[in-house]
Design a protein around this motif. Structure first.
Motif, mmCIF file in Angstrom:
data_model
loop_
_atom_site.group_PDB
_atom_site.id
_atom_site.type_symbol
_atom_site.label_atom_id
_atom_site.label_comp_id
_atom_site.label_asym_id
_atom_site.label_seq_id
_atom_site.Cartn_x
_atom_site.Cartn_y
_atom_site.Cartn_z
ATOM 1 N N TYR A 33 37.743 37.565 35.173
ATOM 2 C CA TYR A 33 36.985 38.312 36.183
ATOM 3 C C TYR A 33 35.534 37.867 36.108
ATOM 4 O O TYR A 33 34.961 37.733 35.021
ATOM 5 C CB TYR A 33 37.081 39.819 35.921
ATOM 6 N N ASP A 152 43.212 45.172 40.479
ATOM 7 C CA ASP A 152 43.058 45.316 41.929
ATOM 8 C C ASP A 152 41.647 45.009 42.403
ATOM 9 O O ASP A 152 41.439 44.665 43.568
ATOM 10 C CB ASP A 152 43.438 46.742 42.362
ATOM 11 N N VAL A 153 40.679 45.130 41.519
ATOM 12 C CA VAL A 153 39.279 44.892 41.906
ATOM 13 C C VAL A 153 39.097 43.415 42.272
ATOM 14 O O VAL A 153 39.517 42.532 41.518
ATOM 15 C CB VAL A 153 38.328 45.274 40.754
#
Length: 203
Positions: A33, A152-153
């Motif tokens: 991420y 989900d981000v």
């Protein structure tokens, strides 16, 4: 007939694939991420591996790692933890299969022409088993990445460790196919013939 040169080349490629497998296990980049703040251009990144999770903030310029998944991660999502740990177990088991495959390579290559002609089947079987195990581990991570809410981000992606595992498993499949093709399509070595129970006679 699978010749010695085929085994030599295949062993070299297999060693490289094994290194990829070990690297994928040891690195914490299965899922990644990254986000950059628009006002400060500061970047925050988070990397999740099979056994640990690491975070890096550009402002702190320091990487912080912790075991993953830990008790806090598992408190509300036992399914995720069980599946993620299963993936880690499968990848560790894959290294055991790869060790057995490397030993089989050496036994067959040093065992003479008869073992080279007959032993390819064992090596090909171990290569397929290794690929199946790796694809299973990789598939679990991909499934969790696509279905678990914590990913989900926007900004989460499958990382290079996942890619290394995929490449390693694919190489094992290709090597197994190469062994099968060489065994059936390469002509036999012409300096001996089989007699009786498989012993060879030199000419």
């Amino acid at each position: 007939m699978t010749r010695l040169v085929v085994y030599n080349v295949a062993l070299g490629v297999f060693v490289a694939a094994t290194i990829l497998t070990i690297t994928s296990i040891m690195t914490s980049n299965w899922v990644e991420y990254s986000v950059t703040a628009e006002n400060t251009n500061a970047t925050f990144s988070h990397h999740v591996g099979l056994h640990r999770s690491c975070s890096l903030s550009a402002t702190a310029d320091k990487t912080t790692c912790r075991p993953f998944p830990d008790e806090d991660d598992c408190r509300d999502d036992q399914f995720f933890c069980s599946m993620w740990r299963s993936s880690g177990f499968l990848m560790s088991f894959a290294t055991v299969v790869e060790l057995a495959t490397a030993i089989s390579f050496l036994v067959v290559m040093l065992g003479g022409k008869y073992k080279r002609e007959e032993g390819w089947f064992v090596i090909a079987g171990l290569l397929i088993a290794d690929a199946v195990i790796e694809f299973a581990g990789m598939g679990i991570v991909a499934y969790l990445f696509n279905t678990d809410t914590q990913f989900d981000v926007p900004g989460w992606n499958l990382g290079y460790s996942w890619i290394l595992c995929t490449v390693s498993a694919s190489v094992s499949v290709l090597l197994a196919i190469a062994f099968s093709l060489s065994a059936y399509f390469l002509p036999p070595e012409d300096d001996y013939e089989y007699v009786g129970d498989g012993e060879s006679v030199d000419f």
